[in-house]
Scaffold this motif. Structure first.
Motif, PDB file in Angstrom:
ATOM      1  N   LYS A  28       0.848  -1.188   0.000  1.00 33.44           N
ATOM      2  CA  LYS A  28       0.000   0.000   0.000  1.00 33.44           C
ATOM      3  C   LYS A  28       0.882   1.236   0.000  1.00 33.44           C
ATOM      4  CE  LYS A  28      -3.651  -2.056   2.704  1.00 33.44           C
ATOM      5  NZ  LYS A  28      -4.438  -1.988   3.908  1.00 33.44           N
ATOM      6  N   SER A  29       0.360   2.290  -0.593  1.00 29.50           N
ATOM      7  CA  SER A  29       1.043   3.572  -0.538  1.00 29.50           C
ATOM      8  C   SER A  29       1.037   4.069   0.897  1.00 29.50           C
ATOM      9  CB  SER A  29       0.347   4.566  -1.460  1.00 29.50           C
ATOM     10  OG  SER A  29       0.982   5.816  -1.398  1.00 29.50           O
ATOM     11  N   ILE A  30       2.168   4.563   1.355  1.00 28.96           N
ATOM     12  CA  ILE A  30       2.265   5.073   2.713  1.00 28.96           C
ATOM     13  C   ILE A  30       1.526   6.411   2.831  1.00 28.96           C
ATOM     14  CG2 ILE A  30       3.909   6.011   4.401  1.00 28.96           C
ATOM     15  CD1 ILE A  30       5.823   3.795   3.517  1.00 28.96           C
ATOM     16  N   ILE A  31       1.569   7.201   1.773  1.00 27.00           N
ATOM     17  CA  ILE A  31       0.890   8.497   1.744  1.00 27.00           C
ATOM     18  C   ILE A  31      -0.430   8.333   0.998  1.00 27.00           C
ATOM     19  CG2 ILE A  31       1.008  10.908   1.014  1.00 27.00           C
ATOM     20  CD1 ILE A  31       3.240  10.383   2.919  1.00 27.00           C
ATOM     21  N   ASN A  32      -1.506   8.760   1.614  1.00 22.12           N
ATOM     22  CA  ASN A  32      -2.833   8.674   1.013  1.00 22.12           C
ATOM     23  C   ASN A  32      -2.927   9.577  -0.217  1.00 22.12           C
ATOM     24  OD1 ASN A  32      -5.662   9.002   0.509  1.00 22.12           O
ATOM     25  ND2 ASN A  32      -6.075   8.397   2.612  1.00 22.12           N
ATOM     26  N   ASP A  33      -3.625   9.107  -1.247  1.00 16.09           N
ATOM     27  CA  ASP A  33      -3.794   9.894  -2.471  1.00 16.09           C
ATOM     28  C   ASP A  33      -4.564  11.191  -2.240  1.00 16.09           C
ATOM     29  OD1 ASP A  33      -2.432   8.034  -4.000  1.00 16.09           O
ATOM     30  OD2 ASP A  33      -4.245   6.924  -4.529  1.00 16.09           O
ATOM     31  N   LYS A  34      -5.331  11.272  -1.168  1.00 17.02           N
ATOM     32  CA  LYS A  34      -6.141  12.454  -0.881  1.00 17.02           C
ATOM     33  C   LYS A  34      -5.315  13.619  -0.333  1.00 17.02           C
ATOM     34  CE  LYS A  34      -8.873  10.002   1.760  1.00 17.02           C
ATOM     35  NZ  LYS A  34      -9.901   9.641   2.725  1.00 17.02           N
ATOM     36  N   PRO A  78       2.225  10.672  -2.624  1.00 17.79           N
ATOM     37  CA  PRO A  78       1.667   9.313  -2.728  1.00 17.79           C
ATOM     38  C   PRO A  78       2.467   8.444  -3.702  1.00 17.79           C
ATOM     39  CG  PRO A  78      -0.065  10.969  -2.935  1.00 17.79           C
ATOM     40  CD  PRO A  78       1.243  11.705  -2.977  1.00 17.79           C
ATOM     41  N   GLY A  79       2.348   7.141  -3.521  1.00 19.85           N
ATOM     42  CA  GLY A  79       2.964   6.185  -4.436  1.00 19.85           C
ATOM     43  C   GLY A  79       4.107   5.393  -3.824  1.00 19.85           C
ATOM     44  N   ILE A  80       4.714   5.897  -2.766  1.00 16.99           N
ATOM     45  CA  ILE A  80       5.801   5.180  -2.098  1.00 16.99           C
ATOM     46  C   ILE A  80       5.181   4.125  -1.183  1.00 16.99           C
ATOM     47  CG2 ILE A  80       7.779   5.398  -0.537  1.00 16.99           C
ATOM     48  CD1 ILE A  80       8.170   6.787  -3.248  1.00 16.99           C
ATOM     49  N   THR A  81       5.662   2.907  -1.317  1.00 15.58           N
ATOM     50  CA  THR A  81       5.142   1.800  -0.513  1.00 15.58           C
ATOM     51  C   THR A  81       6.228   1.288   0.434  1.00 15.58           C
ATOM     52  OG1 THR A  81       5.836   0.093  -2.067  1.00 15.58           O
ATOM     53  CG2 THR A  81       3.657   1.082  -2.438  1.00 15.58           C
ATOM     54  N   MET A  82       5.841   0.412   1.340  1.00 16.43           N
ATOM     55  CA  MET A  82       6.840  -0.206   2.213  1.00 16.43           C
ATOM     56  C   MET A  82       7.873  -0.946   1.376  1.00 16.43           C
ATOM     57  SD  MET A  82       4.788  -1.575   5.588  1.00 16.43           S
ATOM     58  CE  MET A  82       3.703  -2.675   4.698  1.00 16.43           C
ATOM     59  N   SER A  83       7.429  -1.643   0.356  1.00 16.96           N
ATOM     60  CA  SER A  83       8.344  -2.401  -0.499  1.00 16.96           C
ATOM     61  C   SER A  83       9.330  -1.477  -1.205  1.00 16.96           C
ATOM     62  CB  SER A  83       7.564  -3.213  -1.530  1.00 16.96           C
ATOM     63  OG  SER A  83       6.787  -4.191  -0.892  1.00 16.96           O
ATOM     64  N   THR A  84       8.849  -0.325  -1.667  1.00 17.35           N
ATOM     65  CA  THR A  84       9.715   0.660  -2.314  1.00 17.35           C
ATOM     66  C   THR A  84      10.857   1.056  -1.393  1.00 17.35           C
ATOM     67  OG1 THR A  84       7.760   1.581  -3.426  1.00 17.35           O
ATOM     68  CG2 THR A  84       9.736   2.917  -3.476  1.00 17.35           C
ATOM     69  N   LEU A  85      10.560   1.141  -0.096  1.00 15.03           N
ATOM     70  CA  LEU A  85      11.537   1.575   0.902  1.00 15.03           C
ATOM     71  C   LEU A  85      12.378   0.431   1.458  1.00 15.03           C
ATOM     72  CD1 LEU A  85       9.119   3.957   2.787  1.00 15.03           C
ATOM     73  CD2 LEU A  85      10.993   4.644   1.279  1.00 15.03           C
ATOM     74  N   GLY A  86      12.108  -0.794   0.997  1.00 10.04           N
ATOM     75  CA  GLY A  86      12.843  -1.951   1.495  1.00 10.04           C
ATOM     76  C   GLY A  86      12.272  -2.524   2.774  1.00 10.04           C
ATOM     77  N   ILE A  87      11.090  -2.078   3.167  1.00 10.12           N
ATOM     78  CA  ILE A  87      10.422  -2.608   4.354  1.00 10.12           C
ATOM     79  C   ILE A  87       9.656  -3.853   3.924  1.00 10.12           C
ATOM     80  CG2 ILE A  87       8.682  -2.152   6.136  1.00 10.12           C
ATOM     81  CD1 ILE A  87       9.282   0.874   5.678  1.00 10.12           C
ATOM     82  N   PRO A  88       9.863  -4.975   4.609  1.00 13.72           N
ATOM     83  CA  PRO A  88       9.164  -6.202   4.204  1.00 13.72           C
ATOM     84  C   PRO A  88       7.644  -6.001   4.177  1.00 13.72           C
ATOM     85  CG  PRO A  88      10.828  -6.688   5.863  1.00 13.72           C
ATOM     86  CD  PRO A  88      10.732  -5.193   5.773  1.00 13.72           C
TER      87      PRO A  88
END
Length: 148
Positions: A28-34, A78-88
């Motif tokens: 999931k995106s960490i930052i909400n699209d809203k 928006p758009g950055i996810t846990m996976s993008t950051l290397g967070i499992p």
């Protein structure tokens, strides 16, 4: 014939179930699209608005900041996810992120109720100053993301 219909239905059920399970596990995106603000204002524009319009802008800016500020160490858009950051992207991390989103939503809802009840008593000039401050803060956060 019944066997073919049953097998087709069963396969369709499996594909649908697997698709749903995969979506649930997607990062999931960490930052909400809203969070995005459609328009920033200057003092003259705000001076021409009715107090009711100012109240809406004020509340929208608070909501955006509340949904953005806790995450600026990770991202400001928006758009950055846990996976993008290397967070499992495991179930524990998805759960804690979901809990955080739920707590944020609860806070925003309670704050909105409070603001709608109390904010109409605010001074219009103070309200305008606060909106301009919040918008400058949001602009700064977007500029901040371009520096790293």
């Amino acid at each position: 014939m019944k066997t073919k219909i049953f097998l087709l239905s069963f396969c369709l059920f499996l594909v649908t179930g697997l698709s749903f399970a995969q979506k649930k596990k997607q990062p999931k995106s960490i930052i909400n699209d809203k969070v995005a603000i459609k328009k920033y204002h200057n003092k003259d524009e705000l001076d021409r608005k009715q107090k009711g319009e100012l109240l809406v802008l004020y509340i929208e800016r608070i909501e955006s900041l509340v949904q953005l500020m806790p995450y600026i160490a990770f991202a400001t858009k928006p758009g950055i996810t846990m996976s993008t950051l290397g967070i499992p992207n495991d179930s524990d991390n998805r759960k804690i992120l979901d809990d955080q989103f739920e707590a944020t939503d609860d806070f925003i809802e309670k704050n909105k109720e409070f603001q709608q009840r109390i904010l109409p008593y605010s001074d219009t000039d103070d309200l305008i100053s606060a909106i301009l401050f919040y918008e400058d803060t949001l602009k700064s956060l977007h500029e901040y993301s371009e520096f790293h």
